[in-house]
Design an enzyme around this catalytic site. Sequence first.
Site, PDB file in Angstrom:
ATOM      1  CD  GLU A  70      -2.783  -0.739   2.607  1.00 52.84           C
ATOM      2  OE1 GLU A  70      -2.791   0.402   3.140  1.00 52.84           O
ATOM      3  OE2 GLU A  70      -3.403  -1.689   3.077  1.00 52.84           O
ATOM      4  CG  ASP A  81      -3.197   8.297   7.947  1.00 58.04           C
ATOM      5  OD1 ASP A  81      -3.698   7.188   7.724  1.00 58.04           O
ATOM      6  OD2 ASP A  81      -2.822   9.075   7.047  1.00 58.04           O
TER       7      ASP A  81
END
Length: 292
Positions: A70, A81
């Site tokens: 990824e 995140d």
Amino acid sequence: MTNTANTTTTPSGQPLGISHKPSRTEAMFDAFKAENKPAFIGYLPYGFPNPDVSLDALRTMVEHGVDAVEIGLPYSDPVMDGPVIQAASQIALNNGESIHGVFKAVETVANAGGVPLIMSYWNLIYHYGVECFARDFENAGGAGLITPDLIPDEAGEWIEASDRHGLDRIFLVSPDSADERLEVVSRNARGFVYAAARMGVTGERASIDASPETLVARTRKAGAKNVCVGIGVSTPEQGAKVGAYADGVIVGSALVHTLLNDDDRTAKEPAAGLKDLAAKAESLAEGIHNAR
């Protein structure tokens, strides 16, 4: 790769049809299933700690056991995140990372023998141009796009573009997803469904509870062919635990962490960081690939 104008028609003016190119991601899972093994999917933001070293890092990951990568597109408002990936993404942004350069990262992963995925917030793709992105991504050898903030109900333009260019669509589900939502995601996904191990942001965790296993079972029942688990997996033992039931195990923060200094805000000297990254990838790969 440049963001030049491009239509969705052939030179004769006819609409472009659906690509019949097989999914590289699904082919990877089929090969692992034949050996009764889960795949190891690793995450790293492009441009961290700088564009050149990030290419070395992506190559290192594949050479040391990561099957699909990824490639993260750093974003200024990363709602999913956690602190480690935020720190790495900020370093990348400070170094002038841009979406135009990520296709070199895609080519790097593909040339190393890995399956290249991009993980991006939708705003970046939208402003680049959905059709232009799909074209450039395909031309670079990309396999699929993970969109943490795009749901199938609002993904019509991306579904059409990905079908035209033979790219995988990877949507997310969580333990709180209703059965109806799992069915919608499974019906529209291509490649695999990303099962978030828990609600919240990314990050390393001391333990993984039973909820991801239940979510994987529910998502398969809803029609998904391949289901991978991410968010929180950070040790070989956790990777083995998740790999016992998931088609793939996704690791992000634990890999990114190897390239950061102890302050978790600055990047290590490249040689030391790449050495630590290689060791971490190898240990995780051993745990994940031998989970069953």
